[in-house]
Design a protein around this motif. Structure first.
Motif: not given
Length: 114
Positions: A53-64, A68-83
Motif C-alpha cells: 500500500g506504500g507505507s514505508a519504514n526505516y531503521a533509525d541510522p538510515v532515516k533521511v 525505499v520505493s516499489r513498483d507494484n506493476a514490476k514487482n520491484t523494490v528499490y533502495l536509494q542510498m544517499d550520503n
C-alpha cells in the motif's frame, strides 16, 4: 518466488548508490518488500521496508539518507542510498513477505570507503 538484486558496489563516503530487487513469480497481497543488511560479525538487520500500500519504514541510522520505493506493476523494490557512510558497508539483502511466506534475495555487497 525468486528475488534478483542488483546495484551494489564500491563508493566513497558521501556518495550514492541505488539498489534494485525484482521479484519473479506469484506474490500474494498484501505484502511487504524491503531491504536488510549484514555487516561482518554482526546480525542481519532491517534497513527499510515498504508495504504494497506504500507505507514505508526505516531503521533509525538510515532515516533521511535512504529512500525505499516499489513498483507494484514490476514487482520491484528499490533502495536509494544517499550520503553513504563507512558504517553502511554490508551485504544488502532484499526480502518479500506475505501472510504465509518469506523470500530472500542473494545479497549484494555495498562498500563505502572513508
Amino acid at each position: 518466488v525468486q528475488l534478483q538484486a542488483s546495484g551494489g558496489g564500491l563508493v566513497q563516503a558521501g556518495g550514492s548508490l541505488r539498489l534494485s530487487c525484482a521479484a519473479s513469480g506469484i506474490i500474494r497481497r498484501p505484502n511487504v518488500m524491503g531491504w536488510y543488511r549484514q555487516a561482518p560479525g554482526k546480525q542481519r538487520e532491517l534497513v527499510a521496508s515498504v508495504t504494497s500500500g506504500g507505507s514505508a519504514n526505516y531503521a533509525d541510522p538510515v532515516k533521511v539518507r535512504f529512500t525505499v520505493s516499489r513498483d507494484n506493476a514490476k514487482n520491484t523494490v528499490y533502495l536509494q542510498m544517499d550520503n553513504l557512510k563507512p558504517e553502511d558497508t554490508a551485504v544488502y539483502y532484499c526480502n518479500v513477505r506475505d501472510f504465509r511466506s518469506e523470500f530472500w534475495g542473494q545479497g549484494t555487497q555495498v562498500t563505502v570507503s572513508s
